[in-house]
Design a protein around this motif. Structure first.
Motif, mmCIF file in Angstrom:
data_model
loop_
_atom_site.group_PDB
_atom_site.id
_atom_site.type_symbol
_atom_site.label_atom_id
_atom_site.label_comp_id
_atom_site.label_asym_id
_atom_site.label_seq_id
_atom_site.Cartn_x
_atom_site.Cartn_y
_atom_site.Cartn_z
ATOM 1 N N LYS A 1 1.561 10.574 8.596
ATOM 2 C CA LYS A 1 2.997 10.648 8.884
ATOM 3 C C LYS A 1 3.236 11.115 10.317
ATOM 4 C CE LYS A 1 7.316 12.694 7.164
ATOM 5 N NZ LYS A 1 7.924 13.607 6.160
ATOM 6 N N PHE A 2 2.480 12.109 10.751
ATOM 7 C CA PHE A 2 2.649 12.657 12.093
ATOM 8 C C PHE A 2 2.307 11.604 13.155
ATOM 9 C CE2 PHE A 2 1.732 14.989 15.883
ATOM 10 C CZ PHE A 2 2.520 16.131 15.826
ATOM 11 N N SER A 3 1.162 10.954 13.009
ATOM 12 C CA SER A 3 0.718 9.970 13.996
ATOM 13 C C SER A 3 1.684 8.805 14.091
ATOM 14 C CB SER A 3 -0.688 9.474 13.649
ATOM 15 O OG SER A 3 -1.620 10.535 13.664
ATOM 16 N N ASN A 4 2.169 8.335 12.955
ATOM 17 C CA ASN A 4 3.126 7.223 12.958
ATOM 18 C C ASN A 4 4.428 7.610 13.649
ATOM 19 O OD1 ASN A 4 1.357 5.533 11.598
ATOM 20 N ND2 ASN A 4 2.191 6.012 9.569
ATOM 21 N N ALA A 5 4.870 8.842 13.406
ATOM 22 C CA ALA A 5 6.154 9.275 13.963
ATOM 23 C C ALA A 5 6.075 9.545 15.457
ATOM 24 C CB ALA A 5 6.644 10.519 13.224
ATOM 25 N N ILE A 6 4.955 10.092 15.924
ATOM 26 C CA ILE A 6 4.869 10.462 17.340
ATOM 27 C C ILE A 6 4.394 9.312 18.213
ATOM 28 C CG2 ILE A 6 2.490 11.329 17.541
ATOM 29 C CD1 ILE A 6 3.839 13.876 18.861
ATOM 30 N N GLY A 7 3.795 8.301 17.601
ATOM 31 C CA GLY A 7 3.439 7.096 18.348
ATOM 32 C C GLY A 7 2.038 7.085 18.936
ATOM 33 N N TYR A 8 1.243 8.072 18.637
ATOM 34 C CA TYR A 8 -0.154 8.083 19.047
ATOM 35 C C TYR A 8 -0.929 8.947 18.056
ATOM 36 C CZ TYR A 8 1.156 12.578 21.214
ATOM 37 O OH TYR A 8 1.628 13.840 21.444
ATOM 38 N N LYS A 9 -2.253 8.846 18.106
ATOM 39 C CA LYS A 9 -3.079 9.559 17.127
ATOM 40 C C LYS A 9 -3.767 10.758 17.789
ATOM 41 C CE LYS A 9 -6.823 8.908 13.746
ATOM 42 N NZ LYS A 9 -7.751 9.903 14.298
#
Length: 369
Positions: free
Chosen positions: A191-199
């Motif tokens: 969820k975090f990676s998808n929302a912030i746009g990078y991993k």
């Protein structure tokens, strides 16, 4: 190794390399390793340990507090250093010394953004901690959107990693709980990676997590106690070598007659003729009073000698009635046999407590073969 002539903590760098390579053998080739060197590298010598591991190309270090990170920088450590429990009062110094904070709640996150902005930082690396069950530090699972929104609205910081901490990875009776933590963290990470746009880098596994839960290795693992020779189980301890051996010497030998007492408060009363030895190490050195009165023991010439009476600030007394030994002879408190786990168990505690308790007044002797 040389025989001790005083109280000394010997630190074996060859054993450290062995442990590091054993842990590394459990990982995929692209999994990063973060070495935890807080608390004087678990009671050993943080500067020596970090410099040695830096030469082995460890990827990251972690300390608990700012002062520990500053000391490593002063010792020439260039590798990235994560500060696990920073306080806002130290943020300006943290930035000046190129240390990387764990941000674990809204207050700390906002205060760091404010200071980083004032210091005209751009994309300063931060690490976001999520609480998945240890209930010690960390944002809740329901705060992902909040953290992402705060991180996205400023150019002062960039999230280098997100992480959590397993609560019971060494206890296989708690396997279901640990697996829920892993599942929760993976959900948060996605969820975090998808929302912030990078991993960001993802890390969850401590030493026992590395050994017991390969599915939790993710992008990076954190190893503390394993580096120092303890795997939290008898099975894993067979593969690791304790790096620290605590040694001392016999200062004086006494003959104690029946009815005589030994030490403060006359805690030990002899019921017969015995022989005792006094050793220059005490509770000011990390050998707590809980080891006294025949709970703890030391080893002389391969034989066990019980600690009798109360542990003093600077000395312990031991029963050597059946041991052939002399003043000046070497005494082993812990090392390989017994190791710190076995010594600590006599007082119903754990290796972590005894090794991190060894006073800084005890001389450290680095052994590099």
């Amino acid at each position: 190794m040389p025989k001790a002539r005083e109280t000394v903590l010997e630190i074996d760098l060859k054993a450290l390399k062995h442990n590091y390579e054993y842990i590394k053998s459990k990982l995929k080739s692209n999994t990063k390793i973060l070495a935890v060197v807080k608390a004087f590298a678990y009671g050993s010598d943080a500067n020596e340990i970090a410099n040695y591991l830096q030469n082995l190309e460890v990827d990251y270090f972690a300390v608990a507090y700012l002062s520990e990170g500053v000391a490593l920088r002063d010792a020439g450590i260039k590798t990235p250093i994560l500060v696990l429990h920073p306080q806002a009062i130290n943020f300006k110094t943290l930035i000046e010394r190129c240390l990387e904070p764990s941000l674990y709640n809204a207050k700390i996150l906002n205060e760091f953004i404010t200071i980083a902005s004032k210091e005209k930082q751009s994309n300063y690396p931060v690490h976001i901690k999520f609480n998945t069950g240890l209930n010690r530090l960390g944002f809740g699972e329901n705060e992902v959107d909040y953290v992402v929104s705060k991180a996205s609205e400023t150019s002062a910081i960039k999230v280098k990693s997100i992480f959590s901490h397993l609560a019971a990875s060494e206890d296989l009776t708690e396997k279901a709980f640990t697996e829920r933590q892993i599942k929760t963290f993976k959900s948060i990470s996605e969820k975090f990676s998808n929302a912030i746009g990078y991993k960001p880098i993802l890390h969850l596994a401590n030493t026992s997590g590395i050994l017991n839960y390969p599915e939790a290795h993710l992008d990076m693992v954190r190893t503390g106690i394993g580096l120092y020779g303890y795997g939290n189980s008898e099975k894993e301890n067979e593969h690791l070598i304790p790096i620290a051996t605590l040694k001392s010497v016999i200062s004086q030998i006494h003959i104690i007659k029946k009815g005589e007492t030994v030490g403060y408060n006359r805690a030990y009363k002899s019921d017969g003729l015995i022989k005792t030895a006094t050793i220059p190490i005490g509770h000011a050195d990390g050998i707590g009073r809980q080891y006294g009165n025949k709970k703890g023991f030391v080893t002389i010439n391969g034989k066990k000698a019980l600690i009798i009476g109360n542990v003093c600030m600077d000395m312990i007394m031991i029963d050597i009635t059946d041991i052939d030994c002399h003043e000046g002879d070497e005494v082993i408190i812990f090392g390989n046999h017994p190791n710190a786990s076995q010594f600590a168990r006599t007082a119903n505690t754990i290796s972590y407590e005894i090794i991190t308790a060894i006073s800084q007044r005890v001389k450290r002797l680095i052994i590099d073969n």
